[in-house]
Each structure stands twice: as C-alpha cells, then as structure tokens.
Design an enzyme around this catalytic site. Structure first.
Site, PDB file in Angstrom:
ATOM      1  N   TYR A  80       2.234  -8.973   8.721  1.00 20.51           N
ATOM      2  CA  TYR A  80       2.299  -7.702   8.456  1.00 20.51           C
ATOM      3  C   TYR A  80       0.756  -6.624   9.176  1.00 20.51           C
ATOM      4  CZ  TYR A  80       7.007  -8.135   5.457  1.00 20.51           C
ATOM      5  OH  TYR A  80       7.860  -8.413   5.674  1.00 20.51           O
ATOM      6  N   LYS A  83       9.834   0.556 -11.459  1.00 21.84           N
ATOM      7  CA  LYS A  83       9.083  -0.679 -12.538  1.00 21.84           C
ATOM      8  C   LYS A  83       8.291   0.589 -13.095  1.00 21.84           C
ATOM      9  CE  LYS A  83       8.509  -4.404 -13.191  1.00 21.84           C
ATOM     10  NZ  LYS A  83       9.778  -5.165 -13.559  1.00 21.84           N
ATOM     11  N   TYR A  90      10.207   0.643  -5.164  1.00 21.70           N
ATOM     12  CA  TYR A  90       9.930  -0.907  -6.118  1.00 21.70           C
ATOM     13  C   TYR A  90       8.836  -0.551  -7.468  1.00 21.70           C
ATOM     14  CZ  TYR A  90       7.950  -5.008  -8.138  1.00 21.70           C
ATOM     15  OH  TYR A  90       7.086  -6.237  -9.247  1.00 21.70           O
ATOM     16  N   ASN A 124      -0.123 -10.771  -8.313  1.00 24.84           N
ATOM     17  CA  ASN A 124       1.071 -10.964  -7.924  1.00 24.84           C
ATOM     18  C   ASN A 124       0.824 -12.474  -7.785  1.00 24.84           C
ATOM     19  OD1 ASN A 124       0.338  -9.113  -5.572  1.00 24.84           O
ATOM     20  ND2 ASN A 124       1.363 -10.433  -4.198  1.00 24.84           N
ATOM     21  N   ILE A 161       9.581 -16.145 -12.081  1.00 29.60           N
ATOM     22  CA  ILE A 161       9.062 -16.220 -13.531  1.00 29.60           C
ATOM     23  C   ILE A 161       9.291 -16.497 -14.307  1.00 29.60           C
ATOM     24  CG2 ILE A 161       7.008 -14.931 -14.228  1.00 29.60           C
ATOM     25  CD1 ILE A 161       6.691 -13.325 -11.973  1.00 29.60           C
ATOM     26  N   THR A 188       4.271  -4.570 -13.518  1.00 29.92           N
ATOM     27  CA  THR A 188       3.757  -4.873 -12.579  1.00 29.92           C
ATOM     28  C   THR A 188       2.455  -4.568 -12.235  1.00 29.92           C
ATOM     29  OG1 THR A 188       3.322  -5.255  -9.991  1.00 29.92           O
ATOM     30  CG2 THR A 188       4.967  -4.291 -11.018  1.00 29.92           C
ATOM     31  N   ASP A 189       1.119  -4.981 -11.782  1.00 26.14           N
ATOM     32  CA  ASP A 189       0.258  -3.982 -10.979  1.00 26.14           C
ATOM     33  C   ASP A 189       0.284  -3.151 -10.028  1.00 26.14           C
ATOM     34  OD1 ASP A 189       0.332  -6.016  -8.864  1.00 26.14           O
ATOM     35  OD2 ASP A 189      -1.658  -6.876  -8.776  1.00 26.14           O
ATOM     36  N   GLU A 190       1.164  -2.995  -9.614  1.00 24.43           N
ATOM     37  CA  GLU A 190       1.908  -2.353  -8.611  1.00 24.43           C
ATOM     38  C   GLU A 190       2.117  -0.764  -8.480  1.00 24.43           C
ATOM     39  OE1 GLU A 190       4.396  -4.037  -5.586  1.00 24.43           O
ATOM     40  OE2 GLU A 190       4.017  -5.631  -5.685  1.00 24.43           O
ATOM     41  N   ASP A 214      25.111  -8.949 -16.414  1.00 26.18           N
ATOM     42  CA  ASP A 214      23.922  -7.819 -15.953  1.00 26.18           C
ATOM     43  C   ASP A 214      23.214  -7.320 -16.960  1.00 26.18           C
ATOM     44  OD1 ASP A 214      22.819  -5.739 -14.903  1.00 26.18           O
ATOM     45  OD2 ASP A 214      24.962  -6.038 -13.176  1.00 26.18           O
ATOM     46  N   THR A 231      19.241  -1.933 -11.701  1.00 21.15           N
ATOM     47  CA  THR A 231      18.479  -2.578 -12.841  1.00 21.15           C
ATOM     48  C   THR A 231      17.185  -2.561 -13.542  1.00 21.15           C
ATOM     49  OG1 THR A 231      19.985  -4.887 -11.366  1.00 21.15           O
ATOM     50  CG2 THR A 231      17.519  -5.341 -12.639  1.00 21.15           C
TER      51      THR A 231
HETATM   52  P1  NAD Z   1      12.511 -12.697  -8.813  1.00 20.86           P
HETATM   53  O1  NAD Z   1      13.586 -12.411  -7.982  1.00 20.86           O
HETATM   54  O2  NAD Z   1      12.384 -14.588  -9.007  1.00 20.86           O
HETATM   55  O3  NAD Z   1      13.462 -13.058 -10.007  1.00 20.86           O
HETATM   56  C1  NAD Z   1      14.601 -11.995 -10.844  1.00 20.86           C
HETATM   57  C2  NAD Z   1      15.287 -11.941 -11.453  1.00 20.86           C
HETATM   58  O4  NAD Z   1      16.224 -11.303 -12.365  1.00 20.86           O
HETATM   59  C3  NAD Z   1      16.726 -13.244 -10.748  1.00 20.86           C
HETATM   60  O5  NAD Z   1      16.573 -14.824 -11.534  1.00 20.86           O
HETATM   61  C4  NAD Z   1      17.675 -12.800 -10.832  1.00 20.86           C
HETATM   62  O6  NAD Z   1      19.562 -13.426 -10.570  1.00 20.86           O
HETATM   63  C5  NAD Z   1      17.922 -11.941 -12.158  1.00 20.86           C
HETATM   64  N1  NAD Z   1      18.229 -10.905 -11.933  1.00 20.86           N
HETATM   65  C6  NAD Z   1      18.599  -8.806 -11.601  1.00 20.86           C
HETATM   66  N2  NAD Z   1      19.120  -8.074 -11.110  1.00 20.86           N
HETATM   67  C7  NAD Z   1      19.830  -8.783 -12.883  1.00 20.86           C
HETATM   68  C8  NAD Z   1      20.222  -7.944 -13.698  1.00 20.86           C
HETATM   69  N3  NAD Z   1      21.083  -6.429 -13.221  1.00 20.86           N
HETATM   70  N4  NAD Z   1      20.247  -8.971 -14.532  1.00 20.86           N
HETATM   71  C9  NAD Z   1      20.432  -9.962 -14.770  1.00 20.86           C
HETATM   72  N5  NAD Z   1      19.901 -10.366 -14.022  1.00 20.86           N
HETATM   73  C10 NAD Z   1      19.395  -9.855 -13.004  1.00 20.86           C
HETATM   74  O7  NAD Z   1      10.967 -12.048  -8.980  1.00 20.86           O
HETATM   75  P2  NAD Z   1       9.929 -12.470 -10.224  1.00 20.86           P
HETATM   76  O8  NAD Z   1       9.014 -12.334  -9.214  1.00 20.86           O
HETATM   77  O9  NAD Z   1      10.517 -14.356 -11.323  1.00 20.86           O
HETATM   78  O10 NAD Z   1       9.279 -11.711 -11.346  1.00 20.86           O
HETATM   79  C11 NAD Z   1       9.659 -10.955 -12.370  1.00 20.86           C
HETATM   80  C12 NAD Z   1       9.596 -10.406 -12.766  1.00 20.86           C
HETATM   81  O11 NAD Z   1       7.669  -9.820 -13.176  1.00 20.86           O
HETATM   82  C13 NAD Z   1      10.094  -8.931 -12.315  1.00 20.86           C
HETATM   83  O12 NAD Z   1      10.152  -7.706 -13.798  1.00 20.86           O
HETATM   84  C14 NAD Z   1       8.681  -8.443 -11.420  1.00 20.86           C
HETATM   85  O13 NAD Z   1       8.884  -7.126 -11.536  1.00 20.86           O
HETATM   86  C15 NAD Z   1       7.649  -8.500 -12.026  1.00 20.86           C
HETATM   87  N6  NAD Z   1       6.498  -9.047 -11.343  1.00 20.86           N
HETATM   88  C16 NAD Z   1       6.694 -10.552 -10.828  1.00 20.86           C
HETATM   89  C17 NAD Z   1       5.135 -10.361 -10.025  1.00 20.86           C
HETATM   90  C18 NAD Z   1       5.333 -11.742  -9.070  1.00 20.86           C
HETATM   91  O14 NAD Z   1       4.492 -11.619  -8.250  1.00 20.86           O
HETATM   92  N7  NAD Z   1       6.254 -12.804  -8.627  1.00 20.86           N
HETATM   93  C19 NAD Z   1       4.072  -9.904 -10.928  1.00 20.86           C
HETATM   94  C20 NAD Z   1       3.836  -9.000 -11.372  1.00 20.86           C
HETATM   95  C21 NAD Z   1       5.296  -8.403 -12.238  1.00 20.86           C
HETATM   96  P1  TYD Z   2       4.932 -10.324  -1.148  1.00 20.09           P
HETATM   97  O1  TYD Z   2       4.708 -11.498  -1.344  1.00 20.09           O
HETATM   98  O2  TYD Z   2       5.950  -9.363  -0.602  1.00 20.09           O
HETATM   99  O3  TYD Z   2       4.124  -9.243  -2.400  1.00 20.09           O
HETATM  100  P2  TYD Z   2       4.309  -7.448  -2.753  1.00 20.09           P
HETATM  101  O4  TYD Z   2       4.113  -6.802  -1.609  1.00 20.09           O
HETATM  102  O5  TYD Z   2       4.785  -7.847  -3.687  1.00 20.09           O
HETATM  103  O6  TYD Z   2       2.338  -7.930  -3.051  1.00 20.09           O
HETATM  104  O7  TYD Z   2       3.324  -9.777  -0.300  1.00 20.09           O
HETATM  105  C1  TYD Z   2       1.876 -10.183  -0.671  1.00 20.09           C
HETATM  106  C2  TYD Z   2       1.154  -9.381   0.776  1.00 20.09           C
HETATM  107  O8  TYD Z   2       2.130 -10.055   1.724  1.00 20.09           O
HETATM  108  C3  TYD Z   2       2.044  -8.154   1.004  1.00 20.09           C
HETATM  109  O9  TYD Z   2      -0.095  -7.318   1.720  1.00 20.09           O
HETATM  110  C4  TYD Z   2       2.371  -8.297   2.462  1.00 20.09           C
HETATM  111  C5  TYD Z   2       2.184  -9.407   2.955  1.00 20.09           C
HETATM  112  N1  TYD Z   2       3.801  -9.955   3.777  1.00 20.09           N
HETATM  113  C6  TYD Z   2       2.950 -10.755   5.445  1.00 20.09           C
HETATM  114  O10 TYD Z   2       2.154  -9.902   5.612  1.00 20.09           O
HETATM  115  N2  TYD Z   2       4.287 -10.961   5.910  1.00 20.09           N
HETATM  116  C7  TYD Z   2       5.391 -11.336   5.090  1.00 20.09           C
HETATM  117  O11 TYD Z   2       6.512 -11.995   5.484  1.00 20.09           O
HETATM  118  C8  TYD Z   2       5.464 -10.943   4.053  1.00 20.09           C
HETATM  119  C9  TYD Z   2       6.403 -11.322   3.170  1.00 20.09           C
HETATM  120  C10 TYD Z   2       4.633 -10.077   2.839  1.00 20.09           C
END
Ligand code: NAD
Ligand code: TYD
Length: 338
Positions: free
Chosen positions: A206, A153, A149, A178, A13, A125-127, A61, A100
């Site tokens: 899963y 958060k 996780y 998500n 993101i 996050t919504d989680e 970091d 982190t």
């Molecule tokens: P991601 O895992 O793709 O990216 C995380 C980034 O943070 C990576 O580039 C990693 O190198 C960096 N990082 C990790 N530890 C670090 C540290 N100690 N210092 C500096 N950098 C560090 O994650 P994402 O999916 O892009 O999510 C970004 C944010 O959005 C997170 O805070 C996550 O909780 C939140 N979020 C994600 C989703 C989703 O669907 N992916 C939804 C809602 C909220």
């Molecule tokens: P994920 O992308 O890990 O996001 P989150 O758990 O943070 O919502 O998973 C999305 C949904 O997909 C979740 O219900 C778990 C499921 N899932 C599988 O069924 N198989 C997989 O290999 C993964 C990674 C996730």
C-alpha cells in the site's frame, strides 16, 4: 486448577494463547474456547489439543447473552480475543466490527460482573491511539483511533475500564502492537506476503510502503498476557510491544530474501484509506513489572516464514472463495518494481 474462558480462541492470537496455556500449565488448567467461527476462526489451529479433557470448544457468538451466561459460572478468568480484526474489512463494511468488538465485549462484561469473575482481560490494541510520527504512546495518552476497526476496539477498551470503575470488576486492558507467527489468517501483511511469495504472486504494497509497525512474536504477546494476569494491577492499561519497528518495505525485503524470491514480485497498489503512518507504544510500564519479550525478532520472523512454507495444508484452502473476492476488490495496482 484455573478455569479460562478464551473467546475468539480459534483465531490467530487466541489459538496461540491456548497452546501457550497448555504448554505452561499442562493438566493444571481448563480452557473453554468460545468462538463463532467467522472466516477468521479455524479449528485446524487447535487440532493437537481438541481431544484433551481439559479443553472444550463451544461454537457461539459473544453477542449471544444466553451462551455467554451459561458458560460464565464455570470459569475464573476471561480473556476476550473475539473480534473482527482486519482494518481493510472494517473500511468496506464496519457493521460486524461494531457488533462484535463493542456489543460483544459488553455482553461478556455484563456476564462477568454477575458471576464474580476473578480477572477479565480485554485484549485491546495499540491502534486505539492512532498514528504517531515521533516518539511512542504512553497508556495515559489520548485515544485517536482512525479506522472503524480501531474505533470499535477503543470503545470496548473504555467500556471495560468503566466496568472496573463502576462495578469493581477486576479488569486488565492490554494494548499490543502487530503480532506475527503461525496460524495468522493470510489477509494480514506477513502471512499474505509470505504465502503470495511462495506461490510467485504479487506482493501488494500500500502507498509508498514506508508505514511503520512494531512487530512482536505472537508467543511473546501470549506470555505478556499471562504475566499481567499474574502481576498486573486491576483497572490498569498495559502497552505490549517488542521495540521491533519496521517499515513495510523492510518486512517485504526480509520475506523475499528468506524465500529467495525476486524483487519483481513487489507491486505498489493504491493506499489504504486513512492509513496510519506509524504505530509505536512505550512499554516501560509492563517492563517495570519485570516482563520482557523472550524471542529474537530476526529468528522468530525467519521461523514464521518457514512455518508457512512448511504448512501449505493450513493456508492453501483458506485462499479461496470469498477471500479471493475480497482480495480482488481491495487491491488496485499502481506500479510494479523490477
Ligand atoms: P483473528 O481475526 O485471527 O481472530 C478473531 C477470532 O474471533 C476468530 O476465531 C473469529 O471466529 C472470532 N470471532 C469473531 N467474531 C466473533 C463473535 N462475535 N463471537 C465469537 N467469536 C468471534 O484476530 P487476531 O489477530 O487473533 O486478534 C485477536 C484479538 O487481538 C483481537 O481482539 C484484536 O483486536 C487483538 N489484537 C490483534 C493484534 C494483531 O496483530 N493481530 C494486535 C493487537 C491486538
Ligand atoms: P495489517 O497486517 O493489515 O495490520 P494493521 O493494518 O492492523 O497494522 O497491515 C500491516 C501494514 O501492512 C499496514 O501498514 C498496511 C500494510 N499492508 C500492505 O501494504 N499490503 C497489504 O496487502 C496488507 C494486508 C497490509
């Protein structure tokens, strides 16, 4: 010119948000990207902007006070994306999530308050709400995170709020659903299933596959964050979502159809521990300010599938080494469909 510190900007993101800022503001923005480059951080995500004068990458970091204190005086706005973000990894080894996601957020908040930062956006996050079978969570609902996780958060989310109440730091907290889109590490559901399907590998579902998530296109999330920087009220929490709830089985079906692959790739594996059944957020608060998602979900999902199909160079090298070890340990096959 507004100066941003984007942490975790080499991740999924964060890198999309940096692209969003340059598309929206062109030369009228300066971005420092502070990223530790964990397995999830990838500078390939930012190849197209790396040479720009108004972009600076710093490998570091967020838990490192020295680096954070050096950077903070040079920025106006902080957007904290940096986190360990994969639920499955947090089940196996929560340590880095606590470090982190909680302590790192604390280091950033401390530096921000000492430097009179104009806006601090904590990407939550919504989680943090936990699972909900009917209805949708409002921002005022109780937090009941169920994985290490989401608990980490939730800790950072409330810590950020405390910095508003106690120190008057202009904090905004976002709780998005998500995301999907380009540059998502292929361990998360959509990029994992798309890339596995392209390679004719199993899609590990899963449990019964009936878990529900509200899927939002990553650029809509980025747009909502910038909208809240401009229009959000300090000290407030905002849910973000697209109202596009889908079961994992529906996502799987969509991917297989889009790539013209057989259902026999569907493989039911042991369920995730503590697997949240459904996430759903009520987004009326941000919508009442005038924000709505701009992308049509079906089109954006189809474009996302195509992006992975057309950018094998980006993900093929990620699915090696440590990734494969994690993958092998995480999935215990139960049965396949024909
Ligand atoms: P991601 O895992 O793709 O990216 C995380 C980034 O943070 C990576 O580039 C990693 O190198 C960096 N990082 C990790 N530890 C670090 C540290 N100690 N210092 C500096 N950098 C560090 O994650 P994402 O999916 O892009 O999510 C970004 C944010 O959005 C997170 O805070 C996550 O909780 C939140 N979020 C994600 C989703 C989703 O669907 N992916 C939804 C809602 C909220
Ligand atoms: P994920 O992308 O890990 O996001 P989150 O758990 O943070 O919502 O998973 C999305 C949904 O997909 C979740 O219900 C778990 C499921 N899932 C599988 O069924 N198989 C997989 O290999 C993964 C990674 C996730």
């Amino acid at each position: 010119m507004t100066r941003y510190l984007v942490t975790g900007g080499a991740g999924f993101i964060g890198s999309n948000f940096i692209h969003y800022l340059f598309e929206k503001f062109a030369d009228d923005v300066h971005v420092i990207n502070l990223d530790k480059l964990t397995y999830a951080g990838n500078l390939d995500n930012l190849k197209d902007v790396e040479k720009q004068d108004n972009y600076q990458f710093v490998k570091g970091d967020i838990c490192d006070e020295k680096i954070v204190n050096e950077l903070m005086p040079n920025v106006d706005i902080v957007v904290n994306f940096a986190a360990e973000s994969h639920v499955d990894r947090s089940i196996g080894r929560p340590d880095d999530f606590i470090k982190t996601d909680v302590y790192g957020a604390f280091v950033l908040l401390e530096a921000a308050r000492k430097n009179n930062i104009k806006k601090f956006v904590q990407i939550s996050t919504d989680e943090v709400y936990g699972s909900i079978l009917d209805g949708s969570f409002k921002e005022t609902d109780v937090l009941e995170p169920s994985s290490p996780y989401s608990a980490s958060k939730a800790g950072a989310d409330r810590l950020a709020f405390s910095y508003f109440v106690t120190y008057n730091l202009p904090v905004i907290i976002t709780r998005c659903s998500n995301n999907y889109g380009p540059y998502q590490f292929p361990e998360k559901l959509i990029p994992l299933f798309v890339t596995n399907a392209i390679e004719d590998k199993n899609l590990p579902i899963y449990g019964d596959g009936k878990n529900v998530r509200d899927w939002i296109f990553v650029m809509d999330h980025c747009d909502a964050i910038q909208f809240l920087i401009e229009k959000g009220q300090e000290g407030q929490v905002y849910n973000i979502g697209a109202g596009n709830e889908m079961m994992n089985l529906q996502i799987t079906d969509f991917i297989l159809k889009a790539l013209d692959k057989p259902k026999s790739l569907m493989t039911f594996v042991a369920d995730r521990l503590g697997h949240d059944r459904r996430y759903s957020v009520d987004t009326s608060k941000i919508r009442s300010l005038g924000w709505t998602p701009k992308h049509n979900p079906e089109q954006a999902m189809a474009e996302t599938v195509n992006w992975y199909a057309e950018n094998r160079w980006w993900w093929e090298k990620l699915k090696t080494g440590e990734y494969l070890e994690f993958y092998k340990q995480n999935y215990k096959v139960r049965y396949k469909t024909d």
